[in-house]
Design an enzyme around this catalytic site. Structure first.
Site, PDB file in Angstrom:
ATOM      1  N   CYS A   1       0.814  -1.214   0.000  1.00  0.00           N
ATOM      2  CA  CYS A   1       0.000   0.000   0.000  1.00  0.00           C
ATOM      3  C   CYS A   1       0.849   1.266   0.000  1.00  0.00           C
ATOM      4  CB  CYS A   1      -0.875   0.031   1.240  1.00  0.00           C
ATOM      5  SG  CYS A   1      -1.907  -1.409   1.420  1.00  0.00           S
TER       6      CYS A   1
ATOM      7  N   ARG B   1       5.446  -0.042  -6.063  1.00  0.00           N
ATOM      8  CA  ARG B   1       5.382  -0.849  -4.838  1.00  0.00           C
ATOM      9  C   ARG B   1       4.381  -2.000  -4.953  1.00  0.00           C
ATOM     10  NH1 ARG B   1       7.085   2.220  -0.155  1.00  0.00           N
ATOM     11  NH2 ARG B   1       5.620   1.061   1.104  1.00  0.00           N
TER      12      ARG B   1
ATOM     13  N   TRP C   1      -2.952  -2.635  -1.542  1.00  0.00           N
ATOM     14  CA  TRP C   1      -2.548  -4.008  -1.877  1.00  0.00           C
ATOM     15  C   TRP C   1      -3.320  -4.898  -0.923  1.00  0.00           C
ATOM     16  CZ3 TRP C   1       0.517  -7.982   0.464  1.00  0.00           C
ATOM     17  CH2 TRP C   1       0.998  -8.933  -0.435  1.00  0.00           C
TER      18      TRP C   1
ATOM     19  N   ASN D   1      -1.879   2.208   5.790  1.00  0.00           N
ATOM     20  CA  ASN D   1      -0.966   1.137   5.376  1.00  0.00           C
ATOM     21  C   ASN D   1      -0.746   0.235   6.580  1.00  0.00           C
ATOM     22  OD1 ASN D   1      -0.662   2.379   2.978  1.00  0.00           O
ATOM     23  ND2 ASN D   1       1.521   2.827   3.179  1.00  0.00           N
ATOM     24  N   GLY D   2      -0.597  -1.056   6.335  1.00  0.00           N
ATOM     25  CA  GLY D   2      -0.311  -1.970   7.436  1.00  0.00           C
ATOM     26  C   GLY D   2      -1.512  -2.835   7.760  1.00  0.00           C
TER      27      GLY D   2
ATOM     28  N   GLU E   1      18.328 -17.332  -7.280  1.00  0.00           N
ATOM     29  CA  GLU E   1      17.905 -15.979  -7.617  1.00  0.00           C
ATOM     30  C   GLU E   1      17.407 -15.932  -9.074  1.00  0.00           C
ATOM     31  OE1 GLU E   1      17.022 -13.453  -6.229  1.00  0.00           O
ATOM     32  OE2 GLU E   1      17.226 -11.817  -7.669  1.00  0.00           O
TER      33      GLU E   1
ATOM     34  N   LYS F   1      13.668 -14.843 -10.206  1.00  0.00           N
ATOM     35  CA  LYS F   1      13.433 -13.767 -11.177  1.00  0.00           C
ATOM     36  C   LYS F   1      12.493 -14.253 -12.274  1.00  0.00           C
ATOM     37  CE  LYS F   1      14.411 -11.162  -9.561  1.00  0.00           C
ATOM     38  NZ  LYS F   1      14.937 -10.603  -8.342  1.00  0.00           N
TER      39      LYS F   1
ATOM     40  N   GLU G   1       8.912 -14.747 -11.001  1.00  0.00           N
ATOM     41  CA  GLU G   1       8.262 -13.476 -10.647  1.00  0.00           C
ATOM     42  C   GLU G   1       7.715 -12.740 -11.861  1.00  0.00           C
ATOM     43  OE1 GLU G   1      10.169 -10.931  -7.178  1.00  0.00           O
ATOM     44  OE2 GLU G   1      11.683 -11.634  -8.580  1.00  0.00           O
TER      45      GLU G   1
ATOM     46  N   HIS H   1      19.139 -36.864  -6.873  1.00  0.00           N
ATOM     47  CA  HIS H   1      18.396 -37.274  -5.678  1.00  0.00           C
ATOM     48  C   HIS H   1      16.903 -36.972  -5.812  1.00  0.00           C
ATOM     49  CE1 HIS H   1      22.091 -38.258  -3.638  1.00  0.00           C
ATOM     50  NE2 HIS H   1      22.590 -37.088  -4.011  1.00  0.00           N
TER      51      HIS H   1
ATOM     52  N   LYS I   1       6.404  -4.185  -4.082  1.00  0.00           N
ATOM     53  CA  LYS I   1       7.830  -3.870  -4.007  1.00  0.00           C
ATOM     54  C   LYS I   1       8.345  -3.935  -2.577  1.00  0.00           C
ATOM     55  CE  LYS I   1      11.823  -2.616  -5.426  1.00  0.00           C
ATOM     56  NZ  LYS I   1      12.612  -3.711  -6.047  1.00  0.00           N
TER      57      LYS I   1
HETATM   58  C1  F6R Z   1      12.322 -10.265  -5.561  1.00  0.00           C
HETATM   59  C2  F6R Z   1      12.140  -9.259  -4.537  1.00  0.00           C
HETATM   60  C3  F6R Z   1      11.722  -9.709  -3.185  1.00  0.00           C
HETATM   61  C4  F6R Z   1      12.469  -8.911  -2.120  1.00  0.00           C
HETATM   62  C5  F6R Z   1      11.929  -9.250  -0.722  1.00  0.00           C
HETATM   63  C6  F6R Z   1      12.699  -8.550   0.362  1.00  0.00           C
HETATM   64  O1  F6R Z   1      12.684  -9.716  -6.783  1.00  0.00           O
HETATM   65  O2  F6R Z   1      12.308  -8.099  -4.772  1.00  0.00           O
HETATM   66  O3  F6R Z   1      11.908 -11.079  -3.019  1.00  0.00           O
HETATM   67  O4  F6R Z   1      13.825  -9.207  -2.213  1.00  0.00           O
HETATM   68  O5  F6R Z   1      10.581  -8.893  -0.646  1.00  0.00           O
HETATM   69  O6  F6R Z   1      12.629  -7.172   0.219  1.00  0.00           O
HETATM   70  P1  F6R Z   1      13.695  -6.217   0.885  1.00  0.00           P
HETATM   71  O7  F6R Z   1      15.013  -6.514   0.242  1.00  0.00           O
HETATM   72  O8  F6R Z   1      13.206  -4.840   0.588  1.00  0.00           O
HETATM   73  O9  F6R Z   1      13.704  -6.535   2.345  1.00  0.00           O
END
Ligand code: F6R
Length: 607
Positions: free
Chosen positions: A2, A27, A74, A99-100, A481, A485, A488, A504, A602
């Site tokens: 949010c 975000r 969100w 927010n929250g 990672e 990516k 996502e 395995h 985000k």
């Molecule tokens: C993936 C991504 C998320 C963040 C995770 C932690 O591309 O961006 O997996 O890495 O939500 O966020 P931060 O780093 O802001 O604590």
């Protein structure tokens, strides 16, 4: 997640609010709304979906009022519908953005319903609107009513309130969710993230936990959690406005991939000399903490967690210090044994991730010291940690993290050197690492230049529904990672395995419909990895291998992308780039929303 924007000015604020929401789109959100005071009443507009929908609605019924609050939601409680979008109102008098999460909203709602309040949404937020309204109805002024309400709320929140009897002011408060006040001339603002306000100001007050603020066009009054009036410093935000523009790029994600050589340079700047790490970069108290550190506990989420996994390999290999790592959402809810002299390291792009922050708060008093590797100055993790090492990646707008990850790795390698110095790293070894770091921006540039070739490679990938990613040693977290990516942003199912684990279990999945991506630099584990690749090939699997020049030969069913020669210590950083590029191009071919993938946010400021 949010977003909140609010403005009180001597001019119409709808444009400022909508632009603020647009800047918060990165975000992640699923509905948007605003409430503006005009002609003695509060007018509210809300729309499910994009801010663009809200903008069109506002163009049809323009709002010219001088005070207002706005929100991108969100969904947590209730579906992403217009009814559940913020602002929420109690009658016609009062609008609120939040927010929250309010954890005790159910008993509060029950009480309010018994008092005759009718709820029009499924959200926890609506409770707050009615609580404030009830207190005002009981004869309290808005401030008193707001404070009484806040004292009843359990959970995490940032709030903004607009009331029709107090048209020139916004009240706001934060506990557990970030909130800033933007300072203008004859106008002031609130926002959950300074990015929302960069078009109107670069001067901000970062509110502290429990702060309560009254914002009018000419004045900002702040009370702390004990209701004492406090003077919080106004800070100038240094990042350039261009960070929020895509420039020549089609997506922020691509812009951010291309920025990596530059931001890695910025992360190294002032922190290494020709041959040595400049330890002062960690702060004046760091040296004594590092002297005492005997164990490192890393906590993070998502991409930041993957950076931590790489660091574990480095710390145990180079510093010989035991390192444990765990995702924050698990760590915070279990009992743990904390070895003596533990340095507690959090890694976070945003510095506001609720789980990571909660884990820090849970153990802060039980560890030697806390250190955060973080990208956002002034964020909660930075403020609440004993030490910090900033990754100077600049604002990261694409939801899928790219430049934050590589700069985190750089910061973690510097931390490794700082600790390893005290545990047998020779001066020559330190110089070798530092000299390699000086070469890193150039190597990243060479990797980014593979863009066109990887775009071609991605064409063979885009039609697939599943994939495997393989790596060994510190390249295993890089494979993780890469898989994250891809899922996502392209929504292709991707799993990562340590290549030695293949036989395995996951080998059973391999056939020609299951592309297998491997990161295979020329290091001591390459021969082992090659054997794993043959296991895939023998089962008809299609391989995409990123390998050092001429070390893996292309053959039928095995495509090789040749990477620049890289010092071994830098392999995890440089080999990340082609995986980012592959995911990006596959996502573009699939036509997904690259910068704002579905269901993701985000900055995850709720658990
Ligand atoms: C993936 C991504 C998320 C963040 C995770 C932690 O591309 O961006 O997996 O890495 O939500 O966020 P931060 O780093 O802001 O604590």
């Amino acid at each position: 997640m949010c977003g909140i924007v609010g403005a009180v000015a001597q001019r119409a604020v709808s444009g400022i609010l909508l632009e603020g929401l647009r800047r918060l789109e990165y975000r992640g959100y699923d509905s948007a709304g605003l409430a503006v005071f005009e002609g003695e009443q509060i007018h509210r507009l809300r729309r499910a979906g994009k801010v663009e929908n809200l903008t069109h609605a506002e163009q049809e019924t323009p709002l010219k009022g001088h005070s207002g609050i706005a929100h991108t939601r969100w969904a947590t409680h209730g579906k992403p519908t217009e009814n559940n979008a913020h602002p929420h109102m109690s009658g016609d008098d009062l609008a609120i953005v939040h927010n929250g999460i309010i954890e005790n909203f159910e008993p509060l709602k029950h009480q309010l319903q018994q008092d005759g309040f009718v709820f029009t949404s499924d959200t926890d937020t609506e409770v707050i609107a009615h609580l404030v309204a009830r207190a005002v109805n009981q004869g309290k002024n808005l401030q008193e009513a707001f404070l009484e309400t806040v004292s009843q709320l359990e959970g995490a929140f940032a709030l903004g309130v607009l009331h029709k009897d107090y048209p020139d002011q916004i009240l706001a408060s934060r506990k557990g969710s970030p909130l800033v006040v933007g300072i203008g001339i004859g106008e002031n603002f609130i926002a959950s993230d300074q990015m929302a306000l960069l078009q109107v100001t670069d001067r901000f007050i970062y509110l502290e936990e429990g702060d309560f603020v009254q914002v009018t066009p000419d004045e900002v009054m702040i009370w702390d959690a004990n209701l004492e009036i406090v003077d919080r410093p106004v800070k100038k935000f240094e990042h350039s406005l261009s960070a929020a523009d895509k420039g020549e790029f089609r997506h922020f994600m691509m812009k951010e991939i291309y920025e990596q050589p530059e931001v890695v340079k910025a992360t190294l700047q002032g922190r290494i000399s020709d041959k040595h790490l400049l330890e002062q970069a960690f702060g004046s108290e760091a040296a004594s903490v590092f002297d005492q550190t005997q164990h490192v506990q890393i906590i993070a989420c998502g991409t930041s967690f993957h950076a931590g996994l790489v660091a574990k390999y480095w710390l145990e290999d180079l510093a010989g210090i035991p390192c444990s790592i765990e995702v924050a959402s698990e760590y915070r809810y279990r009992k743990h044994v904390i070895p003596a002299n533990t340095l507690f390291v959090t890694i976070s792009q945003s510095g506001e991730t609720a789980d990571t922050l909660a884990a820090l708060r849970a153990v802060k008093d039980k560890v030697l010291a806390s250190l955060t590797v973080c990208n956002v100055p002034g964020s909660s993790l930075v403020r609440e940690s004993d030490l910090c090492l900033m990754t100077n990646a600049g604002p990261e707008i694409g939801v899928a993290s790219t430049k934050a990850f590589t700069t985190q790795l750089v910061a973690l390698l510097m931390l490794t050197v700082a600790l390893a110095r005290r545990h047998g790293l020779t001066e020559q070894q330190e110089t070798d690492i530092v000299e390699a770091l000086h070469k890193l921006p150039g190597l990243l540039l060479a990797a980014v230049k593979l863009d066109k070739e990887i775009e071609i490679l991605s064409q063979d990938f885009a039609e697939k529904n599943h994939s495997l990613f393989l790596g060994r040693g510190p390249l295993y977290p890089v494979a993780m990672e890469g898989a994250l990516k891809l899922k996502e942003i392209s929504y292709i199912h991707a799993e990562a395995y340590a290549a030695g684990e293949l036989k395995h279990g996951p080998l059973a999945l391999v056939d020609k419909e299951m592309p297998v991506v491997a990161v295979a630099p020329n290091n001591a584990l390459l021969d082992k990895l090659k054997a794993n690749l043959q296991e895939v090939k023998a089962r008809g699997g299609e391989l995409f291998v990123f390998a050092g020049a001429d070390h893996v030969k292309p053959e039928d069913g095995l495509k090789v992308e040749q990477m620049p020669d890289v010092p071994e210590i830098l392999e995890p950083i440089v080999y990340t780039i082609p995986l980012q590029l592959l995911s990006y191009h596959v996502a573009v071919l699939k036509g997904t929303d690259v910068d704002q993938p579905r269901n993701l946010a985000k900055s995850v400021t709720v658990e």
